[in-house]
Design a protein around this motif. Sequence first.
Motif, PDB file in Angstrom:
ATOM      1  N   GLN A 129      43.114  42.816  20.106  1.00 15.62           N
ATOM      2  CA  GLN A 129      43.350  41.248  19.454  1.00 15.62           C
ATOM      3  C   GLN A 129      43.154  40.232  20.412  1.00 15.62           C
ATOM      4  O   GLN A 129      42.635  39.272  20.217  1.00 15.62           O
ATOM      5  CB  GLN A 129      44.718  41.176  18.890  1.00 15.62           C
ATOM      6  N   GLU A 130      43.432  40.346  21.734  1.00 20.76           N
ATOM      7  CA  GLU A 130      43.494  39.532  22.897  1.00 20.76           C
ATOM      8  C   GLU A 130      41.748  39.506  22.831  1.00 20.76           C
ATOM      9  O   GLU A 130      41.517  38.179  23.178  1.00 20.76           O
ATOM     10  CB  GLU A 130      44.008  40.024  24.084  1.00 20.76           C
ATOM     11  N   PHE A 131      41.119  40.376  23.125  1.00 18.66           N
ATOM     12  CA  PHE A 131      39.538  40.311  23.148  1.00 18.66           C
ATOM     13  C   PHE A 131      38.798  39.629  21.983  1.00 18.66           C
ATOM     14  O   PHE A 131      37.895  39.007  22.285  1.00 18.66           O
ATOM     15  CB  PHE A 131      39.068  41.595  23.761  1.00 18.66           C
ATOM     16  N   THR A 132      39.341  39.853  20.897  1.00 15.57           N
ATOM     17  CA  THR A 132      38.434  39.495  19.632  1.00 15.57           C
ATOM     18  C   THR A 132      39.109  37.902  19.814  1.00 15.57           C
ATOM     19  O   THR A 132      37.989  37.206  19.332  1.00 15.57           O
ATOM     20  CB  THR A 132      39.113  40.139  18.106  1.00 15.57           C
ATOM     21  N   ASP A 133      40.055  37.419  20.108  1.00 13.93           N
ATOM     22  CA  ASP A 133      40.614  36.155  20.035  1.00 13.93           C
ATOM     23  C   ASP A 133      39.578  35.509  21.284  1.00 13.93           C
ATOM     24  O   ASP A 133      39.084  34.172  21.041  1.00 13.93           O
ATOM     25  CB  ASP A 133      42.039  35.855  20.382  1.00 13.93           C
ATOM     26  N   TYR A 134      39.438  36.167  22.262  1.00 14.84           N
ATOM     27  CA  TYR A 134      38.620  35.730  23.265  1.00 14.84           C
ATOM     28  C   TYR A 134      37.282  35.470  22.865  1.00 14.84           C
ATOM     29  O   TYR A 134      36.469  34.292  23.053  1.00 14.84           O
ATOM     30  CB  TYR A 134      38.665  36.457  24.508  1.00 14.84           C
ATOM     31  N   VAL A 135      36.560  36.311  22.099  1.00 17.62           N
ATOM     32  CA  VAL A 135      35.161  36.263  21.864  1.00 17.62           C
ATOM     33  C   VAL A 135      34.984  35.286  20.728  1.00 17.62           C
ATOM     34  O   VAL A 135      34.062  34.513  20.929  1.00 17.62           O
ATOM     35  CB  VAL A 135      34.781  37.900  20.975  1.00 17.62           C
TER      36      VAL A 135
END
Length: 103
Positions: free
Chosen positions: A91-97
């Motif tokens: 989830q952290e990386f999808t938010d980052y993207v």
Amino acid sequence: MKTSKSYIIYLLTTLLCLSTCKEENNPIPEPEEETCGCNPVTQEQAAHTFILQTDPKLILADRILYKNSIYQLDLSREEVAELQIPEEIYQEFTDYVENLNKE
């Protein structure tokens, strides 16, 4: 006369066969230590490689692609689950993207 020549030829052929078929006592040489033509890997290098290949954040960071003017995370939730990456990190990386694409 003919039989004595035949007998001599037979004897010579038999002796020749016996001398070439005798078991040799040549030991098989031990193979030399196998080398791959590359430098040996130290334990520190192996540990570094292990971290690079197993750290979930590094795995996800490696799968952020820039295609058609947008960033995308090239792993689905199913693939992330198979890789045993925690949902929070995904989830952290999808938010980052998503934030990358807003800029």
